[in-house]
Each structure stands twice: as structure tokens, then as C-alpha cells.
Motif scaffolding. Structure first.
Motif, mmCIF file in Angstrom:
data_model
loop_
_atom_site.group_PDB
_atom_site.id
_atom_site.type_symbol
_atom_site.label_atom_id
_atom_site.label_comp_id
_atom_site.label_asym_id
_atom_site.label_seq_id
_atom_site.Cartn_x
_atom_site.Cartn_y
_atom_site.Cartn_z
ATOM 1 N N ALA A 188 46.205 54.893 41.520
ATOM 2 C CA ALA A 188 44.939 54.122 41.880
ATOM 3 C C ALA A 188 43.884 55.071 42.062
ATOM 4 C CB ALA A 188 44.993 53.234 42.847
ATOM 5 N N ASP A 189 44.103 56.429 42.525
ATOM 6 C CA ASP A 189 43.117 57.221 42.972
ATOM 7 C C ASP A 189 42.745 58.246 41.811
ATOM 8 O OD1 ASP A 189 41.011 58.334 44.247
ATOM 9 O OD2 ASP A 189 42.471 60.008 45.405
ATOM 10 N N THR A 190 42.569 57.498 40.497
ATOM 11 C CA THR A 190 42.111 58.457 39.328
ATOM 12 C C THR A 190 40.938 57.751 38.753
ATOM 13 O OG1 THR A 190 43.792 56.854 38.185
ATOM 14 C CG2 THR A 190 44.481 58.858 38.771
ATOM 15 N N VAL A 191 40.243 58.579 37.700
ATOM 16 C CA VAL A 191 39.064 57.814 37.243
ATOM 17 C C VAL A 191 39.192 56.584 36.470
ATOM 18 C CG1 VAL A 191 37.132 58.727 35.779
ATOM 19 C CG2 VAL A 191 38.123 60.431 37.363
ATOM 20 N N ALA A 192 40.343 56.602 35.541
ATOM 21 C CA ALA A 192 40.267 55.428 34.662
ATOM 22 C C ALA A 192 40.910 54.130 35.319
ATOM 23 C CB ALA A 192 41.118 56.140 33.577
ATOM 24 N N PHE A 193 41.453 54.269 36.503
ATOM 25 C CA PHE A 193 42.147 53.279 37.143
ATOM 26 C C PHE A 193 41.361 51.809 37.175
ATOM 27 C CE2 PHE A 193 44.244 50.255 40.203
ATOM 28 C CZ PHE A 193 45.757 50.764 39.638
ATOM 29 N N PRO A 194 40.109 52.110 37.694
ATOM 30 C CA PRO A 194 39.202 50.692 37.728
ATOM 31 C C PRO A 194 39.253 49.893 36.365
ATOM 32 C CG PRO A 194 38.153 52.540 39.118
ATOM 33 C CD PRO A 194 39.303 53.290 38.235
ATOM 34 N N GLU A 195 39.074 50.754 35.442
ATOM 35 C CA GLU A 195 38.876 50.343 33.980
ATOM 36 C C GLU A 195 40.048 49.770 33.418
ATOM 37 O OE1 GLU A 195 36.674 52.838 31.518
ATOM 38 O OE2 GLU A 195 35.276 52.927 32.615
ATOM 39 N N ARG A 196 41.362 50.229 33.599
ATOM 40 C CA ARG A 196 42.452 49.801 32.890
ATOM 41 C C ARG A 196 43.807 50.229 33.716
ATOM 42 N NH1 ARG A 196 43.324 55.486 30.765
ATOM 43 N NH2 ARG A 196 45.526 54.601 29.879
ATOM 44 N N GLY A 197 43.479 50.387 34.852
ATOM 45 C CA GLY A 197 44.770 50.510 35.758
ATOM 46 C C GLY A 197 45.875 49.464 35.645
ATOM 47 N N TYR A 198 45.328 48.193 35.711
ATOM 48 C CA TYR A 198 46.467 47.302 35.818
ATOM 49 C C TYR A 198 47.222 47.372 34.277
ATOM 50 C CZ TYR A 198 44.740 45.471 40.097
ATOM 51 O OH TYR A 198 44.479 45.262 41.580
ATOM 52 N N ARG A 199 46.579 47.450 33.246
ATOM 53 C CA ARG A 199 47.228 47.344 31.835
ATOM 54 C C ARG A 199 48.090 48.730 31.799
ATOM 55 N NH1 ARG A 199 43.046 47.762 28.040
ATOM 56 N NH2 ARG A 199 41.747 48.401 29.474
ATOM 57 N N PHE A 200 47.617 49.662 32.273
ATOM 58 C CA PHE A 200 48.522 51.029 32.437
ATOM 59 C C PHE A 200 49.838 50.717 33.076
ATOM 60 C CE2 PHE A 200 49.803 54.400 34.735
ATOM 61 C CZ PHE A 200 49.791 55.746 33.760
ATOM 62 N N ILE A 201 49.613 50.194 34.328
ATOM 63 C CA ILE A 201 50.807 49.987 35.065
ATOM 64 C C ILE A 201 51.720 49.040 34.477
ATOM 65 C CG2 ILE A 201 51.751 48.721 37.205
ATOM 66 C CD1 ILE A 201 50.642 51.431 37.739
ATOM 67 N N GLY A 202 51.451 48.019 33.617
ATOM 68 C CA GLY A 202 52.074 47.056 32.931
ATOM 69 C C GLY A 202 52.854 47.762 31.782
ATOM 70 N N ARG A 203 52.286 48.856 31.013
ATOM 71 C CA ARG A 203 52.966 49.657 30.068
ATOM 72 C C ARG A 203 53.760 50.495 30.845
ATOM 73 N NH1 ARG A 203 52.129 50.698 24.529
ATOM 74 N NH2 ARG A 203 54.200 51.663 24.033
ATOM 75 N N LEU A 204 53.532 51.506 31.671
ATOM 76 C CA LEU A 204 54.458 52.181 32.261
ATOM 77 C C LEU A 204 55.737 51.506 32.737
ATOM 78 C CD1 LEU A 204 55.072 55.118 33.554
ATOM 79 C CD2 LEU A 204 53.939 54.244 35.445
ATOM 80 N N LEU A 205 55.680 50.302 33.329
ATOM 81 C CA LEU A 205 56.823 49.583 33.572
ATOM 82 C C LEU A 205 57.680 49.083 32.480
ATOM 83 C CD1 LEU A 205 55.331 47.211 36.609
ATOM 84 C CD2 LEU A 205 56.550 49.165 36.835
ATOM 85 N N ARG A 206 56.911 48.774 31.381
ATOM 86 C CA ARG A 206 57.678 48.539 30.208
ATOM 87 C C ARG A 206 58.582 49.779 29.491
ATOM 88 N NH1 ARG A 206 54.852 47.207 24.483
ATOM 89 N NH2 ARG A 206 53.409 46.231 25.912
ATOM 90 N N GLU A 207 57.825 50.890 29.456
ATOM 91 C CA GLU A 207 58.471 52.205 29.189
ATOM 92 C C GLU A 207 59.655 52.475 30.108
ATOM 93 O OE1 GLU A 207 57.862 54.191 26.587
ATOM 94 O OE2 GLU A 207 56.604 52.438 25.828
ATOM 95 N N LEU A 208 59.608 52.007 31.327
ATOM 96 C CA LEU A 208 60.723 52.616 32.358
ATOM 97 C C LEU A 208 61.736 51.457 32.111
ATOM 98 C CD1 LEU A 208 58.905 52.993 35.681
ATOM 99 C CD2 LEU A 208 60.227 54.828 34.238
#
Length: 458
Positions: free
Chosen positions: A359-379
Motif C-alpha cells: 500500500a505504501d507505493t505510488v500506484a496503490f491509490p489508483e490501482r492497488g485493489y485490482r493489483f492485489i486481485g491479480r496477484l492473488l490469482r497468480e498465486l
């Protein structure tokens, strides 16, 4: 059309295979964005595969000075300089006779050396009458003719000083835009492929970093094609690490390949529970912790205080610990690093100890939730069972109080557990099952004790 792989980590993935032989590509961006380093990196990679590269500088600074900086990069092999990577200055021709003289210089040198890669670094278009648009368009046209006739790929580097190359951009095969984006006190480097003939590319902006090994690109995780993996065999469930809790979960634990969000304040025992989950792994089915704030020594000490043999598990190879550094890494950089470690080590269990790291990254406010969703799918497609811990206070600090409890994030996870402290009993905790997807539990609340025996139900 034949591809020309750059072999630069992540870049060919963005380009769906690399550049095209005979293509002319503009690399534009501010000074210091990484264009020159990237061009040299591609040139030396070409040379190591048996090809030749011609690097022509158009600036007053000599190529020898530029090369002095490149020698600090691991990809720069001195024995290839002026043997397979040839450096030439075109500054005098440009100043004395203009772009036509530069074209003649390039034509002669390409014919002489039979280079398969041409790099023109430092073309600046001024607004003076001596260099009208027509002259620049003709220069780019000549480059295309040379590249096509000799099967030579051309990279044209420009910083955009003076007047940027606008009119002739429609004539080239690709345009790569570099930027050094700053947000408050943090920054990250980004690239966008604005134009690319002959193939689809990963659209949007992608982050990259400059290391001692050159540039490394991190394609936007949620924009990549879906990964397909073979199902891993093994037990359908994996124990969480607290025997009485596992006994209450039908099947004896968490479903293999599922994702769990563990929410609790600092000191509630999230890290201990995460270690308990990981320590059930074996060298044949290893586990990995991505630690956000604690060092390996601190994790070993914390485990020893709770009777958890962390040091022994690391020594045997059943547990790997990667401590997220304090450097200003981008969101996709962290995600790709995690997936790379999972693939390289054949990991079956993962704990990300601190969602605030992401969450403490530049892009998280814009696309963090979608990123987490894709990361979980990749795992999940890798058969990895994952646990992510979340401290509401740390999340609030990282996101500016945007959903500090992770209510929006919880939708992406299969399971959600809450771990709370008893104010009147420092060693007591309350573990609550808030959500189980495709699973059931005989109990949903447990009073647990955190002591030298770890977490135990009381």
C-alpha cells in the motif's frame, strides 16, 4: 517479420517478443530517465549473441565519457568495445553540415561494419531556420531506408530539448516514452509504448528501475495475459498452524491454493501465526515469507520466544525469508519479485507480512485493489496457499486512512480472520473467522494464548 529480442528483463514481455528487425524506434524522455543505459544494454546483448552494434552520439559530450559511466554496469564488456559495439561521434558532421552529412556518415559506417543495430543518441531539433521540419523528416526517412535495406534495427534517442520530434513520429515504427514520475516525496520511473507497428503490446504505463545490471522492467501485473499452470498434487488442505483451529476447519486447515487475509493490530500475534503456518512446510514443499518491517534476526528471535524453530527451518530449506528493503520500490516491482521467488524456489506457502508494504507505493491509490486481485490469482494458479497480514494502523498511514480495515480488499480473499488482543490479559487473543469461501468451520471464534508455546487455544 522477424523479431529482434532485446533480452532486457521485462521489456520483451511488454513488447510481446521484442522489436522488429529493420524497424526504427524513438526513445523519448528527460535526461537521466535511462534511455542511454537501455540502448547500451541492448547493444551489448546483441554483441554477446554474435552481432554488431553501431552507437553514434550527436552530443558535444564524447562517447568515451559516456562509456566510462557504462563500465560500471555488469552488461558492459570492455572486450566488446570497438570490436562488436562500435562508438562513433556524429557531432561535427551535424554542426558543420547538418543532418544530410550525418546520413552519409551512417550509410558509410553501416556498410563498413555490417551492424545489425544502429543507435543514434542525442538528436535535438532546434527551432532555428537552418533546421526546418522538412530536414528532420528527410533524416528519419533516410534512417528507415537504411534500416530496411540493411536489415538493421534503429533506435533514435531524444531528450525532447528544443522542440520535440512531432511531425516525423508518424513515420517511425515505434515510440517509447520515458518519465521520472514524482508523487509527494517518492518517485518511480515509468515507460509507455505510445506506438508499435506490427504487434500488440502491453498498453498503459509500466515501471522500471536502473540497477548495476542495467534496466529491469515490470509490466503492469493486472494487464498481463492470464497464466495457466498445471494443478499441484498434494493434500487438499494445509494446516494453519494452530491444532484446535485446524480441527475446527473442515478438512483440517486452509484449502490448497486459497488466499487468507489476517487482520489485527500491531502486537496481536499476526506474525507468529504466519510463522506457524509456514513452519509446517518441508524442503520438498517449501514456504516463503515476505517480511515488511522485521529482519531475519528479529523473526528468528520472535519465533524462539514462542517455541517456533524458525532458524532450523531456514537452515533445512523449508522456509525462506525475504525482507522487503527500505528502497522506494514500485508496486509491480514488488509483485514481480514475489512471483519470481515463488517460481524459482517452488514455493507452496506464502506469507506477506504487512499489506502496508504494497500500500505504501505510488500506484496503490489508483490501482492497488485490482493489483492485489491479480496477484492473488497468480498465486492461486501456481497452487500457492497464501496468507496476507494487515495492520489497520499501518494501512491507514500508508493510504491516508483509505479503507484502513481492508474491507474493500477482503472481497478478493477467500478467507478472512481477525486477531484481537484482550486488554485485561496481555497473553490472551481472540481469533475470529470472518469469512470462509468454499469451506466451513465448526467454530468461528477461539480464545487463544500467546506464550512460549506459540498460539494455543484455551
Amino acid at each position: 517479420m522477424k523479431r529482434f529480442p532485446t533480452t532486457v528483463p521485462g521489456l520483451d514481455e511488454i513488447l510481446h517478443g521484442g522489436l522488429f528487425e529493420g524497424g526504427v524506434y524513438i526513445l523519448e524522455g528527460p535526461p537521466g530517465a535511462g534511455k542511454t543505459t537501455l540502448a547500451n544494454q541492448i547493444a551489448f546483448a546483441r554483441a554477446e549473441r554474435g552481432g554488431k552494434a553501431l552507437y553514434v552520439t550527436m552530443l558535444a559530450e564524447s562517447h568515451s565519457r559516456m562509456l566510462q559511466h557504462m563500465l560500471g554496469q555488469s552488461f558492459c564488456k570492455p572486450e566488446l568495445v570497438n570490436a562488436s559495439v562500435l562508438y562513433l561521434s556524429g557531432y561535427r558532421e551535424l554542426e558543420e553540415h547538418g543532418l544530410k552529412a550525418v546520413v552519409q556518415l551512417l550509410r558509410g559506417e553501416l556498410a563498413r561494419h555490417q551492424a545489425g543495430l544502429l543507435i543514434v543518441d542525442g538528436l535535438v531539433v532546434e527551432t532555428s531556420p537552418e533546421r526546418p521540419d522538412e530536414g528532420v523528416r528527410q533524416f528519419v526517412h533516410e534512417l528507415q531506408s537504411l534500416a530496411s535495406a540493411m536489415g538493421c534495427t534503429c533506435l533514435l534517442l531524444t531528450s525532447g530539448h528544443g522542440r520535440s520530434i512531432d511531425a516525423e513520429q508518424t513515420m517511425v515504427d515505434g515510440i517509447f516514452s520515458f518519465e521520472d514520475y514524482t508523487y509527494q516525496w517518492r518517485s518511480e520511473r515509468r515507460i509507455q509504448v505510445r506506438k508499435f507497428r506490427g504487434s500488440a503490446v502491453e498498453r498503459g504505463k509500466h515501471t522500471f528501475c536502473i540497477t548495476d545490471h542495467g534496466l529491469r522492467f515490470f509490466p503492469r501485473l493486472e494487464g498481463l495475459p492470464s497464466t495457466q499452470r498445471e494443478d499441484r498434487h498434494g493434500a487438499p488442505t494445509l494446516p494453519l498452524g494452530v491444532p484446535d483451529v485446524d480441527a475446527a476447519l473442515l478438512g483440517g486447515g486452509l484449502a490448497r491454493g486459497s488466499s487468507t487475509l489476517l487482520v489485527g493490530r500491531s502486537g496481536s500475534g499476526k506474525t507468529v501465526l504466519g510463522l506457524s503456518f509456514l513452519l509446517a512446510a518441508t524442503p520438498e514443499e517449501p514456504s516463503l515469507m515476505l517480511a515488511g518491517t522485521e529482519t531475519v534476526i528479529e523473526l528468528v528471535r520472535a519465533g524462539a520466544q514462542c517455541g517456533l524453530p524458525v532458524a532450523e527451518a531456514v537452515k533445512r530449506g523449508g522456509l525462506g525469508i525475504h525482507v522487503q528493503g527500505s528502497e522506494d520500490e514500485a508496486l509491480d516491482e514488488i509483485g514481480h519479485k514475489l512471483l519470481r521467488l515463488v517460481d524459482e524456489r517452488g514455493v507452496h506457502r506464502v506469507v506477506v507480512d504487512g499489506l502496508a508494504v504494497l500500500a505504501d507505493t505510488v500506484a496503490f491509490p489508483e490501482r492497488g485493489y485490482r493489483f492485489i486481485g491479480r496477484l492473488l490469482r497468480e498465486l492461486k494458479v501456481r497452487g500457492v496457499t497464501s496468507v496476507f497480514t494487515l495492520d489497520p494502523a499501518a494501512m491507514a498511514a500508508a493510504t491516508g486512512s483509505r479503507d484502513p480495515n481492508g474491507d474493500g480488499l477482503a472481497a478478493w480473499f477467500d478467507n478472512v480472520f481477525h486477531l484481537t488482543r484482550h486488554d485485561d490479559a496481555p497473553d490472551r487473543r481472540r481469533l475470529t473467522v470472518g469469512k470462509l469461501r468454499a469451506a466451513r468451520a465448526e467454530r468461528t471464534a477461539f480464545d487463544v494464548r500467546l506464550d512460549t508455546s506459540g498460539l494455543t487455544v484455551v
